[in-house]
Enzyme design. Sequence first.
Site, PDB file in Angstrom:
ATOM      1  N   ARG A  89       5.672 -16.069   3.644  1.00 41.88           N
ATOM      2  CA  ARG A  89       4.589 -16.789   4.092  1.00 41.88           C
ATOM      3  C   ARG A  89       4.161 -17.978   3.427  1.00 41.88           C
ATOM      4  NH1 ARG A  89       0.351 -14.547   3.239  1.00 41.88           N
ATOM      5  NH2 ARG A  89       0.973 -12.657   1.740  1.00 41.88           N
ATOM      6  N   TYR A 229       9.963 -16.654   9.264  1.00 42.68           N
ATOM      7  CA  TYR A 229       9.849 -15.610   8.242  1.00 42.68           C
ATOM      8  C   TYR A 229       8.708 -14.909   8.875  1.00 42.68           C
ATOM      9  CZ  TYR A 229       7.903 -12.737   4.914  1.00 42.68           C
ATOM     10  OH  TYR A 229       7.375 -11.749   3.981  1.00 42.68           O
ATOM     11  N   LYS A 238       0.297 -10.591  11.024  1.00 41.29           N
ATOM     12  CA  LYS A 238      -1.028 -11.174  10.171  1.00 41.29           C
ATOM     13  C   LYS A 238      -1.734 -12.092  11.035  1.00 41.29           C
ATOM     14  CE  LYS A 238       0.915  -9.190   6.454  1.00 41.29           C
ATOM     15  NZ  LYS A 238       0.558  -8.207   5.444  1.00 41.29           N
ATOM     16  N   HIS A 258      -6.355  -5.395   5.801  1.00 42.43           N
ATOM     17  CA  HIS A 258      -5.082  -5.189   5.398  1.00 42.43           C
ATOM     18  C   HIS A 258      -4.988  -4.039   4.799  1.00 42.43           C
ATOM     19  CE1 HIS A 258      -2.197  -7.551   2.761  1.00 42.43           C
ATOM     20  NE2 HIS A 258      -1.391  -7.064   3.620  1.00 42.43           N
ATOM     21  N   SER A 280      -0.275  -8.385  -0.530  1.00 42.20           N
ATOM     22  CA  SER A 280       1.154  -8.398  -0.307  1.00 42.20           C
ATOM     23  C   SER A 280       1.679  -8.152  -1.384  1.00 42.20           C
ATOM     24  CB  SER A 280       1.483  -9.630   0.624  1.00 42.20           C
ATOM     25  OG  SER A 280       0.691  -9.758   1.867  1.00 42.20           O
ATOM     26  N   CYS A 282       1.971  -5.298  -3.301  1.00 42.76           N
ATOM     27  CA  CYS A 282       1.158  -4.423  -4.272  1.00 42.76           C
ATOM     28  C   CYS A 282       1.133  -2.931  -4.220  1.00 42.76           C
ATOM     29  CB  CYS A 282      -0.188  -5.340  -4.508  1.00 42.76           C
ATOM     30  SG  CYS A 282      -0.128  -6.843  -5.242  1.00 42.76           S
ATOM     31  N   LYS A 284       1.099  -1.022  -0.801  1.00 40.50           N
ATOM     32  CA  LYS A 284       0.655  -0.331   0.348  1.00 40.50           C
ATOM     33  C   LYS A 284       1.991   0.360   0.973  1.00 40.50           C
ATOM     34  CE  LYS A 284      -0.363  -4.184   2.582  1.00 40.50           C
ATOM     35  NZ  LYS A 284      -0.044  -5.024   1.365  1.00 40.50           N
ATOM     36  N   ASP A 305       0.104  -1.275   6.670  1.00 45.76           N
ATOM     37  CA  ASP A 305      -0.269  -2.668   6.380  1.00 45.76           C
ATOM     38  C   ASP A 305      -1.625  -3.239   6.988  1.00 45.76           C
ATOM     39  OD1 ASP A 305       0.604  -5.147   5.163  1.00 45.76           O
ATOM     40  OD2 ASP A 305       1.051  -5.993   7.316  1.00 45.76           O
ATOM     41  N   ASN A 396      11.460 -11.084  -2.219  1.00 45.66           N
ATOM     42  CA  ASN A 396      10.586 -10.811  -0.939  1.00 45.66           C
ATOM     43  C   ASN A 396      11.306 -10.473   0.223  1.00 45.66           C
ATOM     44  OD1 ASN A 396       7.999 -10.750   0.622  1.00 45.66           O
ATOM     45  ND2 ASN A 396       8.341 -12.681   1.456  1.00 45.66           N
ATOM     46  N   SER A 397      12.892  -9.955  -0.133  1.00 44.87           N
ATOM     47  CA  SER A 397      13.560  -9.621   0.891  1.00 44.87           C
ATOM     48  C   SER A 397      12.813  -8.114   1.607  1.00 44.87           C
ATOM     49  CB  SER A 397      15.018  -9.275   0.530  1.00 44.87           C
ATOM     50  OG  SER A 397      14.877  -8.289  -0.651  1.00 44.87           O
ATOM     51  N   ARG A 398      13.410  -8.024   2.862  1.00 43.80           N
ATOM     52  CA  ARG A 398      12.444  -7.001   3.732  1.00 43.80           C
ATOM     53  C   ARG A 398      13.242  -6.298   4.603  1.00 43.80           C
ATOM     54  NH1 ARG A 398       6.511  -7.352   3.276  1.00 43.80           N
ATOM     55  NH2 ARG A 398       6.396  -9.006   1.906  1.00 43.80           N
ATOM     56  N   PHE A 524       3.929   5.169  -8.298  1.00 46.08           N
ATOM     57  CA  PHE A 524       4.703   5.799  -7.058  1.00 46.08           C
ATOM     58  C   PHE A 524       3.982   7.168  -6.936  1.00 46.08           C
ATOM     59  CE2 PHE A 524       7.261   2.362  -9.058  1.00 46.08           C
ATOM     60  CZ  PHE A 524       7.570   1.738  -8.040  1.00 46.08           C
TER      61      PHE A 524
HETATM   62  P1  GDP Z   1       3.085  -3.819  -0.044  1.00 45.22           P
HETATM   63  O1  GDP Z   1       3.483  -5.371   0.316  1.00 45.22           O
HETATM   64  O2  GDP Z   1       1.736  -3.853  -0.296  1.00 45.22           O
HETATM   65  O3  GDP Z   1       3.332  -2.760   1.168  1.00 45.22           O
HETATM   66  O4  GDP Z   1       3.807  -3.301  -1.267  1.00 45.22           O
HETATM   67  P2  GDP Z   1       5.174  -2.387  -1.433  1.00 45.22           P
HETATM   68  O5  GDP Z   1       4.774  -0.905  -1.519  1.00 45.22           O
HETATM   69  O6  GDP Z   1       6.158  -2.784  -0.531  1.00 45.22           O
HETATM   70  O7  GDP Z   1       5.481  -2.812  -2.955  1.00 45.22           O
HETATM   71  C1  GDP Z   1       5.823  -3.723  -3.497  1.00 45.22           C
HETATM   72  C2  GDP Z   1       6.359  -3.784  -4.734  1.00 45.22           C
HETATM   73  O8  GDP Z   1       5.545  -3.213  -5.731  1.00 45.22           O
HETATM   74  C3  GDP Z   1       7.783  -3.064  -4.743  1.00 45.22           C
HETATM   75  O9  GDP Z   1       8.422  -3.676  -5.578  1.00 45.22           O
HETATM   76  C4  GDP Z   1       7.163  -1.660  -5.250  1.00 45.22           C
HETATM   77  O10 GDP Z   1       8.490  -0.978  -5.869  1.00 45.22           O
HETATM   78  C5  GDP Z   1       6.413  -2.031  -6.409  1.00 45.22           C
HETATM   79  N1  GDP Z   1       5.256  -0.944  -6.385  1.00 45.22           N
HETATM   80  C6  GDP Z   1       4.764  -0.008  -5.462  1.00 45.22           C
HETATM   81  N2  GDP Z   1       3.951   0.736  -6.029  1.00 45.22           N
HETATM   82  C7  GDP Z   1       4.034   0.795  -7.386  1.00 45.22           C
HETATM   83  C8  GDP Z   1       3.426   1.667  -8.307  1.00 45.22           C
HETATM   84  O11 GDP Z   1       2.727   2.726  -8.193  1.00 45.22           O
HETATM   85  N3  GDP Z   1       3.786   1.178  -9.705  1.00 45.22           N
HETATM   86  C9  GDP Z   1       4.621   0.036 -10.021  1.00 45.22           C
HETATM   87  N4  GDP Z   1       4.872  -0.296 -11.044  1.00 45.22           N
HETATM   88  N5  GDP Z   1       5.109  -0.639  -8.711  1.00 45.22           N
HETATM   89  C10 GDP Z   1       5.071  -0.311  -7.513  1.00 45.22           C
HETATM   90  P1  PGA Z   2       3.214  -7.667   3.183  1.00 40.36           P
HETATM   91  O1  PGA Z   2       3.203  -8.623   4.349  1.00 40.36           O
HETATM   92  O2  PGA Z   2       3.600  -8.179   1.987  1.00 40.36           O
HETATM   93  O3  PGA Z   2       1.685  -7.498   2.848  1.00 40.36           O
HETATM   94  O4  PGA Z   2       3.899  -6.321   3.574  1.00 40.36           O
HETATM   95  C1  PGA Z   2       4.206  -9.095   5.013  1.00 40.36           C
HETATM   96  C2  PGA Z   2       4.241 -10.548   5.143  1.00 40.36           C
HETATM   97  O5  PGA Z   2       3.275 -11.139   4.274  1.00 40.36           O
HETATM   98  O6  PGA Z   2       4.600 -11.301   6.002  1.00 40.36           O
HETATM   99 MN    MN Z   3       4.152  -3.462   2.906  1.00 40.85          MN
END
Ligand code: GDP
Ligand code: PGA
Ligand code: MN
Length: 616
Positions: A89, A229, A238, A258, A280, A282, A284, A305, A396-398, A524
């Site tokens: 983004r 993207y 979003k 979010h 993002s 972190c 979710k 999300d 940020n690969s998806r 995790f």
């Molecule tokens: P989203 O964008 O908020 O959905 O985040 P994701 O669930 O896709 O996680 C983003 C990154 O944070 C990934 O690389 C995960 O492996 C990492 N991550 C997610 N949960 C945890 C956790 O509880 N501890 C740690 N250290 N990393 C985490």
């Molecule tokens: P996310 O959002 O990182 O919260 O999954 C996707 C995006 O920014 O397009």
């Molecule tokens: Mn996500």
Amino acid sequence: MAADTTTYDPVTTSDLSSAYRSTHAELQAWVDEVAALTKPASITWIEGTPEEWVRLTDELVEAGTFVRLDETKKPNSFWCASDPTDVARVEDRTFICSVDETDAGPTNNWMAPAEMKKLMTELYDGSMRGRTMYVIPFVMGHLDSAHPMFGVEITDSAYVVASMTVMARVGRQVLDKIEATGASFVPALHSVGAPLEPGQADVPWPCSDTKYIVQFPEERMIWSFGSGYGGNALLGKKCYSLRIASVMGRDEGWLAEHMLILKLTSPEGDVKYVAAAFPSACGKTNLAMVEPTIEGWTVETLGDDIAWMRVGADGRLYAVNPEFGLFGVAPGTGWDTNANAMRTIAQGNSVFTNVALTDDGDIWWEGMTEDAPAHLTDWKGRDWTPESEELSSHPNSRFCTPIRQCPILAPEYDDPNGVPIDAILFGGRRKTTIPLVTEARDWTHGTFMGATLSSETTAAATGAVGVVRRDPMAMLPFIGYDAGDYFSHWISMAKNNDESKFPKVFYVNWFRRDEDGGFLWPGFGENSRVLKYVVERIEGKVDAVETPIGLVPAAGALDTDGLDVSDEQLAKALAVDVDEWKAEIPQINEWFEKFGDKLPAVLWTELDALKARLEA
Ligand code: GDP
Ligand code: PGA
Ligand code: MN
């Protein structure tokens, strides 16, 4: 469109005359207007059928945008590499073009709507030359909901069509309902901004160096230009479900957030629903699909999300996930961290963008397996080996995959009324200061926690990574209006309703570090211990201790049975360090001052009380 600013070239659309014509006059007029402006070679209305998916993905393979993965490994799935400059983004190119500048507030970029329309109309003029213009009727949320939330995206990107087909409910059925009911819809215009001159060869990932991601909140309209993207181009996500929907929520008394949504069932069979807002990248998606490490507890997924939350007839806050797919961060997703995501993508029907390609037609990224394959094609198309200095996959690969394939999808996902939320978690990525879990005393204190949420920036947006910034309710890039007004809206939600029926609010941090930079908390699956604690607090089964920042677990309240963490490390993860918090105060103060009169006075009161408690 910009009827007030520009007149368009009268272009002959005779070569487009074979395209479908909608009986919805407003929709057809808009499609005609966009076609006249952008001058595509052809128009295709998206039906959402399996045959159409095959045709579209075949074309994407033919064009070199997609590489088909091995059918036995990832059926009906595709590898795709973006232009290396178009990977996230673009917050500095994102605008809220409200009529009055003050309505965009201090956290958004703003330009006068007429000025932005003039500028972008020039960009859109002829921008689809040589390309197909796709018209995608979509609905965010359920088609059978009381008030279906329609949108129509016009795009010149087949990649966007394929991704939207996964991420939202699209096609003929949606269009039929828009036409039958004469419903209004959010017009969402997208162009990659790379017209093709006659004879000019296309590139696998067309895009432009000039990018604009623009929301017109009063008109409930979206214009996006120059990027392919996800967050910039899949406009139902979003742009609509957060930026435009947050404005709708302000006007109509609901919340567009979010947040993931999960269902937690205790060994006794008691069900609780939890929503959680993390910025993002972190955590979710990971928490939404978590596999509990504690005996007898189960988690089911509703959303990863976005949550739309309305007060139900019983006074409780009900959440629905408006999406139909998962657009997850690939790196770090593996069988030992997020097995349910691995099971979801294993069923195929997915698009993988900016990950690495294996020699046998599968995909790989950092964190999928402990050992990397001996040879890969990296996301930039180069040979890669474990000795390579760069990562094989962009951070940020998806993966883009149907949510219906998630093996732990809760049946309530299909309920247009949603689920009653028992707890809201706010969380961010902070190396210091923020304890593993803190409970708010009440809704106002919870709103204060959300309003002051901070997190280190990630690769999900372009710009520096690892910089601490305030990210209120994890919505900094997504609030479609003045953030001070948004805080007032949060406060008023409980004031205008029965607060005792509202969710309890908690602040979590999975990312606190020790002196050596290691994570203090294993995260995790172990995060289920925090979920259990949250539920047991709601039920009054475990004790908490008052601290200056809120309530933290009493000794023994957090289930640590079988947890491989030393007592000392756990204490550090849970600690409230008064000095660290005192250092936080000036930052919160500076943050609040941005909002002037618009900041609800009760949030200043909360800050003053926090200061006083820290000094005591
Ligand atoms: P989203 O964008 O908020 O959905 O985040 P994701 O669930 O896709 O996680 C983003 C990154 O944070 C990934 O690389 C995960 O492996 C990492 N991550 C997610 N949960 C945890 C956790 O509880 N501890 C740690 N250290 N990393 C985490
Ligand atoms: P996310 O959002 O990182 O919260 O999954 C996707 C995006 O920014 O397009
Ligand atoms: Mn996500």
